[in-house]
Design a protein around this motif. Structure first.
Motif, PDB file in Angstrom:
ATOM      1  N   GLY A  41       0.862  -1.195  -0.058  1.00  0.00           N
ATOM      2  CA  GLY A  41       0.049   0.132  -0.082  1.00  0.00           C
ATOM      3  C   GLY A  41       0.749   1.292  -0.081  1.00  0.00           C
ATOM      4  O   GLY A  41       0.543   2.216  -0.376  1.00  0.00           O
ATOM      5  N   LEU A  44       2.065   2.018  -3.427  1.00  0.00           N
ATOM      6  CA  LEU A  44       0.925   2.438  -4.361  1.00  0.00           C
ATOM      7  C   LEU A  44       0.492   3.875  -4.102  1.00  0.00           C
ATOM      8  O   LEU A  44       0.375   4.531  -5.025  1.00  0.00           O
ATOM      9  CB  LEU A  44       0.104   1.415  -4.405  1.00  0.00           C
ATOM     10  N   ALA A  45       0.522   4.220  -2.780  1.00  0.00           N
ATOM     11  CA  ALA A  45      -0.161   5.327  -2.546  1.00  0.00           C
ATOM     12  C   ALA A  45       1.020   6.511  -2.788  1.00  0.00           C
ATOM     13  O   ALA A  45       0.564   7.771  -2.808  1.00  0.00           O
ATOM     14  CB  ALA A  45      -0.516   5.290  -0.896  1.00  0.00           C
ATOM     15  N   GLY A 140      -5.286   1.794  -4.853  1.00  0.00           N
ATOM     16  CA  GLY A 140      -4.291   2.708  -5.181  1.00  0.00           C
ATOM     17  C   GLY A 140      -4.090   3.938  -4.050  1.00  0.00           C
ATOM     18  O   GLY A 140      -3.030   4.407  -3.872  1.00  0.00           O
ATOM     19  N   ARG A 141      -5.262   4.384  -3.690  1.00  0.00           N
ATOM     20  CA  ARG A 141      -5.428   5.494  -2.770  1.00  0.00           C
ATOM     21  C   ARG A 141      -6.680   5.181  -1.980  1.00  0.00           C
ATOM     22  O   ARG A 141      -7.624   4.523  -2.345  1.00  0.00           O
ATOM     23  CB  ARG A 141      -5.516   6.841  -3.432  1.00  0.00           C
ATOM     24  N   GLU A 142      -6.521   5.780  -0.736  1.00  0.00           N
ATOM     25  CA  GLU A 142      -7.709   5.801   0.154  1.00  0.00           C
ATOM     26  C   GLU A 142      -9.076   6.095  -0.447  1.00  0.00           C
ATOM     27  O   GLU A 142      -9.285   7.144  -1.369  1.00  0.00           O
ATOM     28  CB  GLU A 142      -7.596   6.640   1.488  1.00  0.00           C
ATOM     29  N   CYS A 155      -9.348   5.598  -7.628  1.00  0.00           N
ATOM     30  CA  CYS A 155      -8.642   5.093  -6.859  1.00  0.00           C
ATOM     31  C   CYS A 155      -8.388   3.654  -6.839  1.00  0.00           C
ATOM     32  O   CYS A 155      -7.588   2.908  -6.167  1.00  0.00           O
ATOM     33  CB  CYS A 155      -9.795   4.942  -5.762  1.00  0.00           C
ATOM     34  N   ALA A 157      -5.632   1.265  -8.602  1.00  0.00           N
ATOM     35  CA  ALA A 157      -4.306   1.100  -9.092  1.00  0.00           C
ATOM     36  C   ALA A 157      -4.068   0.296 -10.188  1.00  0.00           C
ATOM     37  O   ALA A 157      -3.237   0.405 -10.942  1.00  0.00           O
ATOM     38  CB  ALA A 157      -3.327   0.779  -7.764  1.00  0.00           C
ATOM     39  N   GLU A 243      -8.232   0.875   1.695  1.00  0.00           N
ATOM     40  CA  GLU A 243      -6.854   1.526   1.930  1.00  0.00           C
ATOM     41  C   GLU A 243      -6.053   0.840   0.781  1.00  0.00           C
ATOM     42  O   GLU A 243      -6.397   0.039   0.102  1.00  0.00           O
ATOM     43  CB  GLU A 243      -6.446   1.209   3.237  1.00  0.00           C
ATOM     44  N   PRO A 244      -4.760   2.006   0.300  1.00  0.00           N
ATOM     45  CA  PRO A 244      -3.984   1.423  -0.567  1.00  0.00           C
ATOM     46  C   PRO A 244      -3.415   0.050  -0.422  1.00  0.00           C
ATOM     47  O   PRO A 244      -3.223  -0.409   0.756  1.00  0.00           O
ATOM     48  CB  PRO A 244      -3.052   2.256  -0.497  1.00  0.00           C
TER      49      PRO A 244
END
Length: 308
Positions: A41, A44-45, A140-142, A155, A157, A243-244
């Motif tokens: 995570g 990715l984030a 990939g993002r919250e 979001c 990824a 979450e990521p």
């Protein structure tokens, strides 16, 4: 240049890698250790996919050989594995269910994640172990209380192949059903071989296939989903924080053993799952022994170059 992300090495000791394919179709493997300790995570984030692309262009990543190496799941153990049930109309019909009007959601333990070529345990008392090829979303993002499907799309990824192995006698009998019991078994979520960035794949039109001992079982397309990936992410964000690094498996098409048309998985069987553009998995099945968690035959997996 197109990218695919992978993790190579023995179970618990995987190293992050990227596979870069040039315009002529030539593929080369590169280590990601100059950028990250793992594909997770945090990677990715922090815009890891684009940072990888820049590092490749500048020659910062060392080339490696995948020969003889096990392929692990393409993301490190996620914080959550969220699953969607009955997301193809024909599969709902073969299961004896009405197609849902809103997504059917359940959770799988994160310790069910396995490599795509790892030997796969059948539970000691299982008589109805079943395959399910599924498109997997990697966050990939919250994502929390997203306002639109377009926001949800941003979001995602990337995508991967998943097998949602299911013990039907544990899952279905009884008035309420017990989906968690039937879908939480050791090694029951083989994932990979790759994580393909969302920018490089059209997830709305991908062929999905399953072969058992070389015979066709499932053959469908993600265009037949009731709820597409972005709709799923948007819906889930109203009820949980994604979450990521989290993984969402998006349901299976028709052609499972539960339909009554095929026998359930037996020891010695080989199951292959393929999603167009995302690669192919291959598992050989064995009977786990009572008193052991999984039989732990992960290092008997095929090397990285096989069907990858």
């Amino acid at each position: 240049m197109t990218l695919k992300f992978a993790r190579l090495g023995t179970a618990g000791n995987e190293q992050p890698a990227v596979i870069a394919q040039d315009a002529g179709g030539t593929e080369k493997y590169f280590s990601l250790t100059p950028l990250t300790q793992d594909i997770d995570g945090g990677f990715l984030a922090s815009d890891g996919i684009e940072r990888t692309r820049k590092a490749l262009n500048s020659g910062e990543l060392p080339e490696i050989s995948p020969e003889g190496q096990r392929i692990g799941a393409p993301v490190a153990r996620p914080g959550a594995v969220v699953a969607i049930g009955l997301n193809y109309t024909a599969h709902a019909a073969e299961s004896g269910a009405t197609p849902p009007e809103v997504p059917v959601v359940f959770l799988k333990p994160t310790n069910t994640i396995a490599g795509p070529f790892d030997a796969a345990p059948i539970p000691p008392s299982s008589d109805k172990y079943d395959w399910e090829v599924e498109l997997a979303i990697v966050i990939g993002r919250e994502a929390s209380y997203l306002s639109s499907v377009a926001e949800a799309e941003a979001c995602i990824a990337g995508y991967a192949v998943a097998n949602d192995l299911s013990e039907r006698d544990y899952q279905i009998p009884g008035a309420a059903g017990q989906w968690t019991k039937g879908k939480s078994l050791p090694g029951s979520t083989p994932l990979g071989p790759w994580l393909v960035p969302s920018s490089e794949i059209d997830a709305s039109n991908l062929r999905l296939q399953t072969l058992v001992n070389g015979e066709a079982r499932q053959d469908s397309n993600t265009s037949d989903m009731i709820f597409d990936p972005s709709t799923i992410v948007h819906h889930l964000s109203q009820y949980m924080v994604l979450e990521p690094g989290d993984v969402i498996i998006t349901g299976t098409p028709e052609g499972v053993a539960l339909s009554g048309r095929f026998p359930f998985i037996q020891p010695g069987d080989t199951v292959e799952l393929d999603i167009e553009g995302l690669g192919r998995q291959r598992q050989e099945y064995f009977r786990a022994q009572a008193g052991s968690a999984s039989g732990d035959q992960s290092d008997a997996a095929a090397p990285a170059h096989v069907n990858a």
